[in-house]
Design a protein around this motif. Structure first.
Motif, mmCIF file in Angstrom:
data_model
loop_
_atom_site.group_PDB
_atom_site.id
_atom_site.type_symbol
_atom_site.label_atom_id
_atom_site.label_comp_id
_atom_site.label_asym_id
_atom_site.label_seq_id
_atom_site.Cartn_x
_atom_site.Cartn_y
_atom_site.Cartn_z
ATOM 1 N N SER A 96 -3.518 37.794 -104.351
ATOM 2 C CA SER A 96 -2.331 38.498 -104.835
ATOM 3 C C SER A 96 -1.723 37.731 -105.996
ATOM 4 N N ALA A 97 -0.689 38.262 -106.564
ATOM 5 C CA ALA A 97 -0.171 37.750 -107.834
ATOM 6 C C ALA A 97 0.146 36.263 -107.803
ATOM 7 N N ASN A 98 0.693 35.785 -106.680
ATOM 8 C CA ASN A 98 1.082 34.383 -106.620
ATOM 9 C C ASN A 98 0.032 33.491 -105.952
ATOM 10 N N GLU A 99 -1.043 34.076 -105.518
ATOM 11 C CA GLU A 99 -2.050 33.261 -104.827
ATOM 12 C C GLU A 99 -3.461 33.814 -105.030
ATOM 13 N N HIS A 100 -3.818 34.063 -106.277
ATOM 14 C CA HIS A 100 -5.191 34.453 -106.556
ATOM 15 C C HIS A 100 -6.150 33.349 -106.094
ATOM 16 N N ILE A 101 -7.303 33.785 -105.608
ATOM 17 C CA ILE A 101 -8.272 32.801 -105.080
ATOM 18 C C ILE A 101 -8.859 31.966 -106.216
ATOM 19 N N TYR A 102 -9.238 32.599 -107.297
ATOM 20 C CA TYR A 102 -9.675 31.958 -108.540
ATOM 21 C C TYR A 102 -10.806 30.950 -108.293
ATOM 22 N N ILE A 103 -10.771 29.815 -108.987
ATOM 23 C CA ILE A 103 -11.840 28.812 -108.858
ATOM 24 C C ILE A 103 -11.528 27.915 -107.673
ATOM 25 N N THR A 104 -12.382 27.950 -106.668
ATOM 26 C CA THR A 104 -12.162 27.073 -105.513
ATOM 27 C C THR A 104 -13.089 25.862 -105.520
ATOM 28 N N GLY A 105 -14.179 25.942 -106.250
ATOM 29 C CA GLY A 105 -15.137 24.836 -106.285
ATOM 30 C C GLY A 105 -15.262 24.229 -107.662
ATOM 31 N N LEU A 106 -14.988 22.935 -107.780
ATOM 32 C CA LEU A 106 -15.193 22.166 -109.003
ATOM 33 C C LEU A 106 -16.015 20.938 -108.640
ATOM 34 N N ALA A 107 -16.982 20.577 -109.486
ATOM 35 C CA ALA A 107 -17.829 19.418 -109.175
ATOM 36 C C ALA A 107 -18.145 18.659 -110.448
ATOM 37 N N ILE A 108 -18.017 17.353 -110.386
ATOM 38 C CA ILE A 108 -18.298 16.467 -111.518
ATOM 39 C C ILE A 108 -19.654 15.798 -111.312
ATOM 40 N N ASN A 109 -20.450 15.769 -112.372
ATOM 41 C CA ASN A 109 -21.691 15.003 -112.379
ATOM 42 C C ASN A 109 -21.621 13.990 -113.501
ATOM 43 N N ASN A 110 -21.241 12.767 -113.183
ATOM 44 C CA ASN A 110 -21.274 11.674 -114.163
ATOM 45 C C ASN A 110 -22.695 11.163 -114.281
ATOM 46 N N ASP A 111 -23.253 11.185 -115.471
ATOM 47 C CA ASP A 111 -24.643 10.769 -115.655
ATOM 48 C C ASP A 111 -24.775 10.087 -117.012
ATOM 49 N N SER A 112 -24.872 8.776 -116.989
ATOM 50 C CA SER A 112 -24.950 8.003 -118.230
ATOM 51 C C SER A 112 -26.263 8.200 -118.967
#
Length: 540
Positions: free
Chosen positions: A455-471
């Motif tokens: 809903s307007a104040n609580e869209h699900i949107y992006i729930t998963g974020l992941a970082i891959n640090n790779d030199s």
């Protein structure tokens, strides 16, 4: 005349009795006086440095004879084939063959002698292979064989793949096929042709992997960062809302949120969330806890949303607006725990309740919680004992943050804003210096943009974020996030409308950590509509 004949005959008998050709035919002399020696145990191969063992008894002096051999003294190789030492210096034989060695000993005029045959064999060719061979990478193999000083030697390799051959002694090759390979080395040493083989296991390219969920098929998938990788389905079934997954302790952890995500009633309001672990291949499911077995009043508002781990073996998770809960990561069907900590209106310095909870991360031995509604924004810090520390501070406190992740190498925060200026953003670790990463038309919630679920104040949107640090990458790595197009999955109430199977407009997007390129889809992931996303940082 007779006396001289007897002396001569006696001498002949003594000499014949004292000359022994080998151990078997030798007649052991009586008395204490005895001459004998041993070779080293095992097969002797050329070139050899030989040390003999003198096992003689009660001799006054010795004479060793080893024709065709040479003597090594320190680093000097001498053309000497006799010795009067109790144990001769190291004897060197350069080429294979059968050699005679004689030891003669004396005691008070007595003489005893033994001659033994020494067999020096040709060293068979050997293959030295590297460990942990991966497909498509280059590795050097080493061939070893005996070489006659006056003859040429050739090496011929076959690596059990079409066209993968070499005539070098120590070739470098790259396999293109996984699995067992029979390596064949053929050596022509000018005297004979010798063949030796060795079996090696060529493994698939070792690489980190991306795991993601799919709202359409309700399955979990793996995408390796190896060359020519394809998306693989993991045999794990999910519910409609696996909002977060993670890879830890060589397991996959899945937080199932159930049906109720926004204000719900009836069956959709039931407590139906759970946290489950699986082996990386999808086997051995273990339910850590279920919200449906909680004591007291628990409903959809308390189902697990996003989760993280601390350094003490605990898993932590948020819920819609009930606070943060935690359990030991080795829990098995444990009762749903009470809230460990919550951000209240009072400690947030506002006059109304600060709905809703968002992402959670373990940072610098603290629990960081994001808030994601018009009256609750930013990132808030807690001690792991549940005490409230305070806001993170900085301009980030003006953003309603559905989820966030820390880039520990570059000391950045990546976060998804789902109310107001929606999109993916980056800030310094102190919450300042904000830049937009992905906030164009496609990231706007609704028609032809991001899925409008919620809903307007609580869209699900992006729930998963992941970082891959790779030199090892020029970009230093990537941030990954799921994109669910409104053309593929949208709407409410609690079971969203699926418009496309597969989700042809959805997939996993990535952005280089050095900012060298715009966000883009991973082509192989197009057709999936992800919620939870995780990186397996172990190369497998």
């Amino acid at each position: 005349m007779m006396k001289k004949y007897l002396i001569y005959l006696t001498t002949i008998i003594l000499l014949v009795a004292g000359c022994k050709q080998d151990e078997i035919s030798r007649i052991t002399p009586t008395g204490d006086f005895d001459v004998y020696f041993d070779f080293p145990i095992g097969t002797i191969t050329a070139p050899t440095k030989l040390i003999l063992t003198n096992r003689s008894r009660f001799s006054d002096r010795f004479l060793w004879k080893f024709p065709q051999g040479k003597t090594l003294v320190g680093t000097n190789l001498l053309d000497v084939s006799t010795s009067e030492k109790v144990i001769p210096d190291t004897i060197v034989y350069a080429i294979p063959g059968t050699y005679k060695i004689t030891l003669t000993g004396w005691q008070d005029g007595k003489i005893d002698s033994i001659t033994r045959d020494l067999i020096v064999r040709k060293r068979q060719p050997t293959i030295t292979a590297p460990a942990n061979i991966e497909v498509l990478n280059s590795y050097q193999f080493f061939g070893a064989a005996f070489k006659f000083p006056d003859k040429d030697i050739t090496f011929s390799w076959n690596f059990d793949e079409p066209g993968l051959v070499s005539n070098e002694q120590n070739p470098t090759v790259a396999f293109t096929r996984e699995g067992l390979h029979t390596i064949t080395l053929t050596v022509n040493d000018g005297d004979e042709v010798l063949v030796v083989t060795r079996i090696v296991d060529v493994r698939g390219e070792l690489a980190k992997s991306l795991y993601f969920t799919d709202a359409i098929t309700q399955r979990i998938y793996r995408y390796s960062f190896a060359q020519n990788a394809v998306v693989q389905q993991i045999p794990i079934s999910t519910t409609i809302h696996p909002l977060s997954i993670s890879i830890a302790n060589n397991k996959i952890y899945v937080a199932e949120t159930g049906l109720g995500l926004r204000f719900s009633s009836g069956i959709n309001a039931a407590a139906d969330g759970s946290i489950t672990s699986y082996n990386l291949n999808g086997s051995n499911p273990v339910v850590l806890t279920k919200s449906s077995v909680a004591a007291g009043t628990v409903d959809y508002r308390n189902d697990p949303w996003m989760h993280t781990f601390d350094n003490s073996g605990n898993i932590w998770w948020t819920e819609r607006n009930g606070g943060i809960r935690t359990l030991p990561v080795n829990s098995v069907e444990a009762p749903y725990p009470l809230a460990k900590m919550a951000l209240t209106a009072a400690n947030a310095g506002v006059s109304t309740a600060t709905y809703f909870d968002g992402g959670i991360q373990f940072v610098n031995n603290e629990i960081w919680l994001s808030k994601t509604a018009t009256t609750g924004k930013g990132i808030w810090r807690f001690n792991t004992d549940g005490t409230f520390i305070g806001p993170l501070g900085g301009a980030i406190m003006n953003s309603a943050i559905r989820s966030f992740v820390i880039d520990p190498v570059n000391q950045k925060i990546y976060y998804a804003v789902n109310v107001g200026a929606v999109g993916l953003y980056r800030a310094d670790i102190n919450g300042n210096n904000i830049i937009a990463i992905d906030n164009g038309a496609g990231m706007q919630i609704g028609t032809n943009g991001f899925s409008a679920e919620g809903s307007a104040n609580e869209h699900i949107y992006i729930t998963g974020l992941a970082i891959n640090n790779d030199s090892t990458l020029p970009t230093g790595g990537f941030i990954y996030y799921g994109y669910r197009s409104d053309l593929d999955i949208t709407g409410d109430p609690n079971a969203p409308t699926i418009r496309n199977r597969p989700a042809i407009n959805s997939g996993v997007k990535r952005y280089p950590l050095n900012g060298s390129a715009a966000p883009s889809f991973i082509p192989a992931t197009m057709g999936y509509a992800p919620y939870g996303i995780a990186i397996d940082n172990t190369r497998r």
